[in-house]
Design an enzyme around this catalytic site. Structure first.
Site, PDB file in Angstrom:
ATOM      1  N   GLU A 255      14.489   3.994  20.257  1.00 25.40           N
ATOM      2  CA  GLU A 255      15.281   4.361  19.072  1.00 25.40           C
ATOM      3  C   GLU A 255      16.284   5.460  19.406  1.00 25.40           C
ATOM      4  O   GLU A 255      17.417   5.455  18.921  1.00 25.40           O
ATOM      5  CB  GLU A 255      14.369   4.794  17.926  1.00 25.40           C
TER       6      GLU A 255
ATOM      7  N   GLY B 132       0.785  -1.227   0.000  1.00 26.62           N
ATOM      8  CA  GLY B 132       0.000   0.000   0.000  1.00 26.62           C
ATOM      9  C   GLY B 132       0.816   1.276   0.000  1.00 26.62           C
ATOM     10  O   GLY B 132       0.267   2.365   0.123  1.00 26.62           O
TER      11      GLY B 132
HETATM   12  P1  ADP Z   1       1.611  -1.240  -3.371  1.00 28.31           P
HETATM   13  O1  ADP Z   1       1.824  -1.676  -4.773  1.00 28.31           O
HETATM   14  O2  ADP Z   1       2.838  -0.657  -2.730  1.00 28.31           O
HETATM   15  O3  ADP Z   1       0.985  -2.257  -2.491  1.00 28.31           O
HETATM   16  P2  ADP Z   1      -0.252   0.493  -4.626  1.00 28.31           P
HETATM   17  O4  ADP Z   1       0.606   1.197  -5.585  1.00 28.31           O
HETATM   18  O5  ADP Z   1      -1.053  -0.630  -5.162  1.00 28.31           O
HETATM   19  O6  ADP Z   1       0.595  -0.022  -3.392  1.00 28.31           O
HETATM   20  O7  ADP Z   1      -1.176   1.549  -3.902  1.00 28.31           O
HETATM   21  C1  ADP Z   1      -2.563   1.396  -3.840  1.00 28.31           C
HETATM   22  C2  ADP Z   1      -3.256   2.732  -3.950  1.00 28.31           C
HETATM   23  O8  ADP Z   1      -2.957   3.545  -2.824  1.00 28.31           O
HETATM   24  C3  ADP Z   1      -2.789   3.532  -5.133  1.00 28.31           C
HETATM   25  O9  ADP Z   1      -3.528   3.211  -6.269  1.00 28.31           O
HETATM   26  C4  ADP Z   1      -3.019   4.967  -4.686  1.00 28.31           C
HETATM   27  O10 ADP Z   1      -4.361   5.335  -4.862  1.00 28.31           O
HETATM   28  C5  ADP Z   1      -2.754   4.893  -3.211  1.00 28.31           C
HETATM   29  N1  ADP Z   1      -1.360   5.250  -2.909  1.00 28.31           N
HETATM   30  C6  ADP Z   1      -0.418   4.430  -2.396  1.00 28.31           C
HETATM   31  N2  ADP Z   1       0.744   5.070  -2.234  1.00 28.31           N
HETATM   32  C7  ADP Z   1       0.555   6.324  -2.675  1.00 28.31           C
HETATM   33  C8  ADP Z   1       1.401   7.484  -2.766  1.00 28.31           C
HETATM   34  N3  ADP Z   1       2.686   7.445  -2.366  1.00 28.31           N
HETATM   35  N4  ADP Z   1       0.884   8.616  -3.278  1.00 28.31           N
HETATM   36  C9  ADP Z   1      -0.406   8.666  -3.674  1.00 28.31           C
HETATM   37  N5  ADP Z   1      -1.245   7.616  -3.612  1.00 28.31           N
HETATM   38  C10 ADP Z   1      -0.791   6.455  -3.110  1.00 28.31           C
HETATM   39 ZN    ZN Z   2      16.172  -1.666  18.871  1.00 27.26          ZN
END
Ligand code: ADP
Ligand code: ZN
Ligand code: MG
Length: 603
Positions: A422, A202
């Site tokens: 930390e 995510g």
């Molecule tokens: P991962 O592949 O790392 O599991 P995703 O790229 O599938 O995560 O992210 C899922 C959704 O969460 C994206 O489609 C977007 O809507 C939102 N999201 C995640 N990270 C970001 C970010 N850094 N900036 C903006 N939106 C994000």
């Molecule tokens: Zn530690």
């Protein structure tokens, strides 16, 4: 591999299944009338009985004349049984839906199997609808799924990904390369073939990969590690070959392999033994990456949230030799991400993004996208025409409750402990001249296990380490536990990982490096077998006496206790800095080495 054997195997499996299901029905049990069962029961000849619904299965005490050892019968209601028994009638029960159910019972399993088979062959045939034996069916298993068509017009740009500036910076180079590969080739510049995006779920890894394609305006082949793992050996490898062939034809372009860990798990002894499907596929992937002509502009991006289980071969030079960390965003990053997702939503004047970011430590980009959406839904339900701060506050609470269950968000008391822990590592490191400089301290939960982290950059690549440096390392590792001890009243489980690492080092000092006066200079333990990791769990006899074992334990314990005492003494001396640093860390979530408070050293 040949296609004929494959089909024969499939048929054999189907046949086996049919036989199995028949045996399962009549599984060698002797069907007996219920009256007979009652008689046997009466005369004590039944050893065991299992009742399921009306059916009773069980074993005879002794082998019957016809060789049967077990029976099956259908019960008859008690009052009727009594009446019948009184007249000496032989009687038996039958399942209510007898005929049909029995038929279903043994027709269904093979039917199911054939169904699954057809579905599978459809899938593999790219849904061309040829059925089992048609052109697009099982016979063409070597071909890839239809999904392999590259996306060409990706609209995602770097502006859509926020809060991961370092990762974006690293990927900028790739975008430049994909835009003008000739230029890079002209100067013989070395462009990484494979880049691995590493980070918790995510955080925007998939999004970033798409953004690279969007920014560069090149075709995007997107696959998932799990898609390569097929039930038939050889299919995955063929699919990899296909993928690279298509990509070469479309260069410059990007191949994206999401969830690489599904495919790239460390090769080892598979339970089935021998070379399994995954391994073949992985080998094919490695071969394709190695065999690539450097001048062909194909960049392979991969994403994983479990880098620790990946096969080390994947990370070797010329493969995924560059890793880009896509971590949970810090506070300012969260503000930026909220801005991205709230761009098109009407906000009430009281909405304060900084305040929302303050409420959401540990949230990923996906969590924040979810938050924006929940708040909008709430506002809609209120029939309001803009989203207000209360919508956000309520939604944060709901989402946090969900995340807490998955233990990804810390409650305030835990955050305080983690901050001190930390800061303890960081200040001990800062106070000891031989320690690697602290680069960054953070209490944003990172990865899967760590609640916070302190990042030290080694000053130089090390091949040899002195005894004093190792002792310093032990003290730094103990810094976390030391700080927890100081703020009392209790210590937490948070130091488990530090203790494990420290113990490893201390054991090495005593058992391998001859650094203990009483026990040295003897190698009590050789490194042999260590490389085999878990798989090489060969039991080796201990090559020293009971007495020596005890001395080793004592020496290791002394080293660790000394290190802890040293860390505690240092932090006590710097208590003011510890409190100030922890307070600041709680407020800002992350500090760079330069931002750490001043400390005094030993002496
Ligand atoms: P991962 O592949 O790392 O599991 P995703 O790229 O599938 O995560 O992210 C899922 C959704 O969460 C994206 O489609 C977007 O809507 C939102 N999201 C995640 N990270 C970001 C970010 N850094 N900036 C903006 N939106 C994000
Ligand atoms: Zn530690
Ligand atoms: Mg993803």
């Amino acid at each position: 591999m040949g296609k004929l054997p494959l089909m024969q195997i499939s048929w054999a499996i189907a046949l086996g299944f049919l036989i199995l299901s028949l045996v399962g029905q009549y599984g060698g049990s002797e069907p007996i009338p219920y009256s007979r069962f009652q008689q046997l029961l009466e005369s004590g000849q039944i050893a065991k009985a299992v009742v399921s619904g009306k059916q009773i299965r069980g074993d005879f005490k002794e082998k019957q004349a016809n060789g049967a050892t077990s029976f099956v019968t259908n019960a008859v209601p008690k009052d009727i049984a009594a009446e019948l028994a009184a007249k000496g009638v032989e009687f038996s029960g039958a399942p209510a839906s007898s005929g049909f159910a029995t038929l279903l019972g043994w027709v269904l399993p093979p039917l199911l199997f054939v169904g699954v088979w057809i579905a599978a062959s459809r899938l593999m045939g790219g849904g061309k609808g040829g059925g089992m034996f048609g052109a697009g069916g099982l016979l063409s298993v070597g071909q890839s799924k239809a999904k392999l068509v590259a996306e060409t017009d990706i609209k995602v740009s770097f502006d859509d990904v926020a809060g991961v500036d370092e990762a974006k910076e690293e990927l900028h180079e790739i975008v430049d390369f994909l835009k003008k590969p000739e230029e890079f080739n002209r100067l013989g510049a070395h462009i990484p073939r494979g880049i691995m995006l590493v980070g918790p779920p995510g955080t925007g890894k998939t999004l970033l990969a798409r953004a690279v394609a969007g920014e560069a305006g090149v075709p995007f082949f997107s696959t998932n590690g799990a898609e390569f793992v097929e039930m038939f050996v050889g299919v995955g490898a063929a699919r990899v070959r296909d993928l690279f062939e298509q990509a070469r034809a479309k260069a410059p372009c990007i191949i994206f392999i999401d969830e690489l860990d599904a495919l790239g798990r460390a090769r080892g002894v598979s339970p089935a033994g021998g070379q399994d499907e995954k391994e073949q596929t992985l080998n094919q992937l490695l071969a394709e990456m190695d065999g690539f002509d450097r001048s062909v502009a194909v960049v392979i991006l991969a994403a994983t949230n479990r880098p620790e289980i990946l096969d080390p071969a994947l990370l070797r030079a010329g493969r995924f030799d560059r890793q880009v960390l896509v971590d949970r965003p810090e506070k300012q990053g969260r503000v930026q991400i909220l801005k991205v997702h709230l761009k098109k939503m009407p906000l009430a004047p009281d909405v304060d993004l900084e305040a929302i970011a303050g409420l959401t430590p540990g949230f990923t980009g996906a969590d924040l996208a979810n938050l924006a959406n929940e708040a909008a839904v709430r506002a809609t339900r209120r029939k309001a025409d803009s989203i207000a701060m209360e919508d956000f506050a309520e939604s944060v609470e709901r989402i946090v409750a969900g995340l807490e269950k998955r233990s990804r968000v810390l409650i305030p008391r835990e955050r305080r402990i983690v901050a001190y822990h930390e800061m303890g590592h960081a200040l001990v490191a800062k106070a000891l001249p031989l320690a690697d400089p602290v680069q960054k301290v953070s209490i944003i939960p990172r990865g899967i296990a760590a609640l916070g982290y302190t990042m030290q950059h080694p000053m130089e690549d090390r091949f040899l380490m002195g005894q004093e440096e190792l002792r310093t390392r032990l003290a730094v590792l103990m810094g976390g536990r030391a700080a927890e001890t100081l703020i009392g009243p209790d210590v937490s489980t948070g130091a488990a990982d530090d203790l494990a690492k420290a113990t490893d080092i201390a054991r090495g000092m005593v058992m391998r490096f001859g650094m203990n006066d009483g026990l040295g200079p003897v190698a009590w333990d050789t490194e042999q077998g260590r490389f085999l990791g878990e798989q090489g769990a060969f039991w080796q006899p201990r090559r020293y006496s009971e007495q020596t074992a005890r001395e080793i334990d004592d020496a290791v314990r002394t080293l660790l206790r000394e290190a802890l005492a040293r860390a505690i003494a240092l932090l006590e001396k710097n208590r003011v800095a510890l409190d100030a640093g922890a307070t600041r860390l709680l407020a800002e979530e992350a500090l760079t080495g330069a931002e750490l408070p001043d400390v005094v050293g030993e002496g």
